[in-house]
Motif scaffolding. Structure first.
Motif, PDB file in Angstrom:
ATOM      1  N   SER A  10     -25.217 -70.431  -8.295  1.00  0.00           N
ATOM      2  CA  SER A  10     -24.700 -69.167  -8.805  1.00  0.00           C
ATOM      3  C   SER A  10     -25.856 -68.171  -8.879  1.00  0.00           C
ATOM      4  O   SER A  10     -26.926 -68.520  -9.385  1.00  0.00           O
ATOM      5  CB  SER A  10     -24.088 -69.349 -10.197  1.00  0.00           C
ATOM      6  OG  SER A  10     -22.997 -70.241 -10.145  1.00  0.00           O
ATOM      7  N   THR A  12     -27.239 -66.057 -10.748  1.00  0.00           N
ATOM      8  CA  THR A  12     -27.469 -65.514 -12.093  1.00  0.00           C
ATOM      9  C   THR A  12     -28.959 -65.452 -12.414  1.00  0.00           C
ATOM     10  O   THR A  12     -29.331 -65.145 -13.549  1.00  0.00           O
ATOM     11  CB  THR A  12     -26.744 -66.370 -13.141  1.00  0.00           C
ATOM     12  OG1 THR A  12     -27.161 -67.743 -13.015  1.00  0.00           O
ATOM     13  CG2 THR A  12     -25.232 -66.300 -12.940  1.00  0.00           C
ATOM     14  N   GLU A  42     -22.102 -68.898  -5.140  1.00  0.00           N
ATOM     15  CA  GLU A  42     -20.912 -68.868  -5.998  1.00  0.00           C
ATOM     16  C   GLU A  42     -21.017 -67.678  -6.959  1.00  0.00           C
ATOM     17  O   GLU A  42     -21.448 -67.800  -8.109  1.00  0.00           O
ATOM     18  CB  GLU A  42     -20.757 -70.206  -6.718  1.00  0.00           C
ATOM     19  CG  GLU A  42     -20.560 -71.346  -5.705  1.00  0.00           C
ATOM     20  CD  GLU A  42     -20.000 -72.617  -6.304  1.00  0.00           C
ATOM     21  OE1 GLU A  42     -20.206 -72.861  -7.505  1.00  0.00           O
ATOM     22  OE2 GLU A  42     -19.363 -73.386  -5.546  1.00  0.00           O
ATOM     23  N   ASP A  43     -20.605 -66.529  -6.438  1.00  0.00           N
ATOM     24  CA  ASP A  43     -20.767 -65.258  -7.145  1.00  0.00           C
ATOM     25  C   ASP A  43     -19.448 -64.692  -7.653  1.00  0.00           C
ATOM     26  O   ASP A  43     -19.277 -63.468  -7.728  1.00  0.00           O
ATOM     27  CB  ASP A  43     -21.461 -64.245  -6.230  1.00  0.00           C
ATOM     28  CG  ASP A  43     -20.695 -63.992  -4.929  1.00  0.00           C
ATOM     29  OD1 ASP A  43     -19.790 -64.784  -4.590  1.00  0.00           O
ATOM     30  OD2 ASP A  43     -20.999 -63.002  -4.242  1.00  0.00           O
ATOM     31  N   ASP A  45     -18.199 -64.973 -10.755  1.00  0.00           N
ATOM     32  CA  ASP A  45     -18.302 -64.475 -12.129  1.00  0.00           C
ATOM     33  C   ASP A  45     -19.164 -63.220 -12.126  1.00  0.00           C
ATOM     34  O   ASP A  45     -20.347 -63.241 -12.484  1.00  0.00           O
ATOM     35  CB  ASP A  45     -18.903 -65.561 -13.030  1.00  0.00           C
ATOM     36  CG  ASP A  45     -18.631 -65.299 -14.502  1.00  0.00           C
ATOM     37  OD1 ASP A  45     -18.260 -64.149 -14.839  1.00  0.00           O
ATOM     38  OD2 ASP A  45     -18.789 -66.226 -15.310  1.00  0.00           O
ATOM     39  N   ARG A  48     -21.922 -62.028 -14.666  1.00  0.00           N
ATOM     40  CA  ARG A  48     -23.123 -62.850 -14.791  1.00  0.00           C
ATOM     41  C   ARG A  48     -24.040 -62.752 -13.573  1.00  0.00           C
ATOM     42  O   ARG A  48     -25.160 -63.262 -13.601  1.00  0.00           O
ATOM     43  CB  ARG A  48     -22.730 -64.316 -15.022  1.00  0.00           C
ATOM     44  CG  ARG A  48     -21.992 -64.570 -16.322  1.00  0.00           C
ATOM     45  CD  ARG A  48     -21.707 -66.059 -16.508  1.00  0.00           C
ATOM     46  NE  ARG A  48     -22.935 -66.832 -16.596  1.00  0.00           N
ATOM     47  CZ  ARG A  48     -23.240 -67.852 -15.798  1.00  0.00           C
ATOM     48  NH1 ARG A  48     -22.412 -68.217 -14.820  1.00  0.00           N
ATOM     49  NH2 ARG A  48     -24.374 -68.517 -15.944  1.00  0.00           N
ATOM     50  N   VAL A  49     -23.568 -62.116 -12.516  1.00  0.00           N
ATOM     51  CA  VAL A  49     -24.368 -62.008 -11.296  1.00  0.00           C
ATOM     52  C   VAL A  49     -25.530 -61.045 -11.523  1.00  0.00           C
ATOM     53  O   VAL A  49     -25.356 -59.943 -12.037  1.00  0.00           O
ATOM     54  CB  VAL A  49     -23.508 -61.538 -10.113  1.00  0.00           C
ATOM     55  CG1 VAL A  49     -24.382 -61.198  -8.906  1.00  0.00           C
ATOM     56  CG2 VAL A  49     -22.493 -62.616  -9.746  1.00  0.00           C
ATOM     57  N   ASP A  54     -29.323 -63.566  -5.263  1.00  0.00           N
ATOM     58  CA  ASP A  54     -28.963 -64.358  -4.079  1.00  0.00           C
ATOM     59  C   ASP A  54     -30.101 -64.342  -3.066  1.00  0.00           C
ATOM     60  O   ASP A  54     -30.448 -65.381  -2.493  1.00  0.00           O
ATOM     61  CB  ASP A  54     -27.657 -63.840  -3.458  1.00  0.00           C
ATOM     62  CG  ASP A  54     -27.747 -62.385  -3.021  1.00  0.00           C
ATOM     63  OD1 ASP A  54     -28.407 -61.591  -3.718  1.00  0.00           O
ATOM     64  OD2 ASP A  54     -27.148 -62.026  -1.985  1.00  0.00           O
ATOM     65  N   TYR A  74     -20.270 -66.451   0.786  1.00  0.00           N
ATOM     66  CA  TYR A  74     -20.198 -65.839  -0.540  1.00  0.00           C
ATOM     67  C   TYR A  74     -18.778 -65.956  -1.078  1.00  0.00           C
ATOM     68  O   TYR A  74     -17.822 -65.537  -0.410  1.00  0.00           O
ATOM     69  CB  TYR A  74     -20.617 -64.370  -0.475  1.00  0.00           C
ATOM     70  CG  TYR A  74     -22.108 -64.161  -0.346  1.00  0.00           C
ATOM     71  CD1 TYR A  74     -22.873 -63.758  -1.443  1.00  0.00           C
ATOM     72  CD2 TYR A  74     -22.759 -64.374   0.868  1.00  0.00           C
ATOM     73  CE1 TYR A  74     -24.243 -63.573  -1.325  1.00  0.00           C
ATOM     74  CE2 TYR A  74     -24.132 -64.202   0.992  1.00  0.00           C
ATOM     75  CZ  TYR A  74     -24.866 -63.791  -0.107  1.00  0.00           C
ATOM     76  OH  TYR A  74     -26.231 -63.614   0.011  1.00  0.00           O
ATOM     77  N   GLN A  75     -18.633 -66.498  -2.269  1.00  0.00           N
ATOM     78  CA  GLN A  75     -17.292 -66.638  -2.841  1.00  0.00           C
ATOM     79  C   GLN A  75     -16.615 -65.287  -3.061  1.00  0.00           C
ATOM     80  O   GLN A  75     -15.384 -65.209  -3.039  1.00  0.00           O
ATOM     81  CB  GLN A  75     -17.350 -67.413  -4.150  1.00  0.00           C
ATOM     82  CG  GLN A  75     -17.545 -68.902  -3.977  1.00  0.00           C
ATOM     83  CD  GLN A  75     -17.358 -69.681  -5.262  1.00  0.00           C
ATOM     84  OE1 GLN A  75     -17.628 -69.179  -6.356  1.00  0.00           O
ATOM     85  NE2 GLN A  75     -16.904 -70.911  -5.150  1.00  0.00           N
ATOM     86  N   SER A  76     -17.381 -64.252  -3.289  1.00  0.00           N
ATOM     87  CA  SER A  76     -16.790 -62.933  -3.531  1.00  0.00           C
ATOM     88  C   SER A  76     -16.009 -62.416  -2.326  1.00  0.00           C
ATOM     89  O   SER A  76     -15.233 -61.457  -2.462  1.00  0.00           O
ATOM     90  CB  SER A  76     -17.890 -61.936  -3.913  1.00  0.00           C
ATOM     91  OG  SER A  76     -18.912 -61.894  -2.926  1.00  0.00           O
ATOM     92  N   TYR A 180     -13.473 -71.431 -11.557  1.00  0.00           N
ATOM     93  CA  TYR A 180     -14.387 -72.235 -10.745  1.00  0.00           C
ATOM     94  C   TYR A 180     -13.679 -73.419 -10.097  1.00  0.00           C
ATOM     95  O   TYR A 180     -13.883 -73.696  -8.908  1.00  0.00           O
ATOM     96  CB  TYR A 180     -15.544 -72.727 -11.629  1.00  0.00           C
ATOM     97  CG  TYR A 180     -16.332 -73.870 -11.034  1.00  0.00           C
ATOM     98  CD1 TYR A 180     -17.246 -73.654 -10.001  1.00  0.00           C
ATOM     99  CD2 TYR A 180     -16.150 -75.176 -11.482  1.00  0.00           C
ATOM    100  CE1 TYR A 180     -17.963 -74.701  -9.445  1.00  0.00           C
ATOM    101  CE2 TYR A 180     -16.865 -76.236 -10.934  1.00  0.00           C
ATOM    102  CZ  TYR A 180     -17.762 -75.997  -9.912  1.00  0.00           C
ATOM    103  OH  TYR A 180     -18.456 -77.039  -9.360  1.00  0.00           O
TER     104      TYR A 180
END
Length: 294
Positions: A10, A12, A42-43, A45, A48-49, A54, A74-76, A180
């Motif tokens: 993630s 973060t 895993e972005d 959230d 919290r990024v 990244d 990228y999950q986004s 998640y």
């Protein structure tokens, strides 16, 4: 089936020694099997990024010699895929809306059990049969009865009664984000992941992921959960507990420390390339990976 592994941090903050342990283990397992090693950011959230984290993570991996295969996912960029999986579950009657707040869940458990358990609060099923006129806040999975069993390559047989120990877990969060558990299952299937190697802090999530995989008719990967790194107070090393970033200027020292944490004997290596080659051979021997040449 050809081996495909992955590392999924993630963004973060930068990688710390705990995340390097997971990255190294998953990398070595992939290379020992002659397989591919993917990186997924895993972005999901968004609050919290951390901007630029990244890129920092990818630079740290490169400094450690941990070269990945293919493009970084990228999950986004994957919201449509999560929506499709969610709609499949909802149409099958496996997902339902929930109006409960965290405080209401805690109060319900306190009334039912007389005390609150440590750790995660199991959802008591308040909204399983309807919202009673209240607006929906989240969506949950209707968890089936019975114990879920997985065989972990490090921990062995793991069993959990998800219904009683976790309850109907969230698929779509009250803040409008995909959970998640849903995202990781959809992405692992889309990327053809055959083996998940990650920290033992996620072992408790694995039965939930298996349930989702089975409901969505997705393949179950093999799992391996490696020991996590803790700080002096016994807390999991994380960005929240003030973990320091790994020193990209001293990659060999960082890799050697991660190797020792994985319960291997130290050895001398001239540089990162030599270290990773020898570590891959030793990993293959420990786990009796026959595909790896002696």
């Amino acid at each position: 089936m050809a081996y495909v592994g992955r590392f999924a941090p993630s963004p973060t903050g930068p990688l710390h020694q705990g995340s390097l342990v997971a990255a190294l283990a998953s990398y070595l397992d992939a290379r020992a099997h002659g397989g591919r090693w993917l990186v997924r950011i895993e972005d999901l959230d968004a609050p919290r990024v951390v901007e630029g984290a990244d890129r920092t993570i990818l630079q740290q991996l490169q400094a450690m010699g941990l070269a990945w295969d293919g493009d970084v996912l990228y999950q986004s960029s994957r919201h449509a895929a999560y929506r499709e999986a969610f709609d499949t579950l909802r149409q099958a009657g496996a997902a339902y809306p929930c109006a409960c707040t965290r405080k209401e869940i805690a109060d319900s458990i306190l009334n039912l059990r007389g005390r609150l358990p440590s750790g995660e609060l199991p959802y008591p099923g308040t909204c399983r049969n309807g919202l009673n006129g209240r607006p929906a806040r989240a969506w949950r999975l209707r968890v089936p009865q019975g114990r879920t069993r997985i065989v972990d390559r490090w921990a062995g047989l793991v069993e959990q009664d998800v219904e009683s120990e976790v309850g109907d877990f969230v698929l779509f969060r009250a803040d409008g984000m995909w959970a998640y558990q849903l995202a990781v299952v959809v992405d692992d299937a889309a990327q053809g992941i055959t083996d998940v190697v990650r920290g033992a802090d996620l072992l408790g999530s694995t039965p939930r992921q298996k349930i989702l995989q089975d409901m969505l008719q997705l393949p179950n990967p093999r799992w391996m959960h490696v020991p996590i790194v803790v700080n002096a107070e016994g807390q999991k090393l994380s960005k929240q507990t003030g973990a320091a970033a790994i020193d990209a200027a001293r990659p060999l020292a960082a890799l050697e420390a991660a190797w020792r944490h994985l319960q291997f004997e130290p050895f001398q290596a001239a540089d990162v390339t030599a270290f990773l080659a020898e570590a891959t051979r030793r990993w293959a021997r420990r786990w009796q990976i026959e595909k790896f040449p002696a």
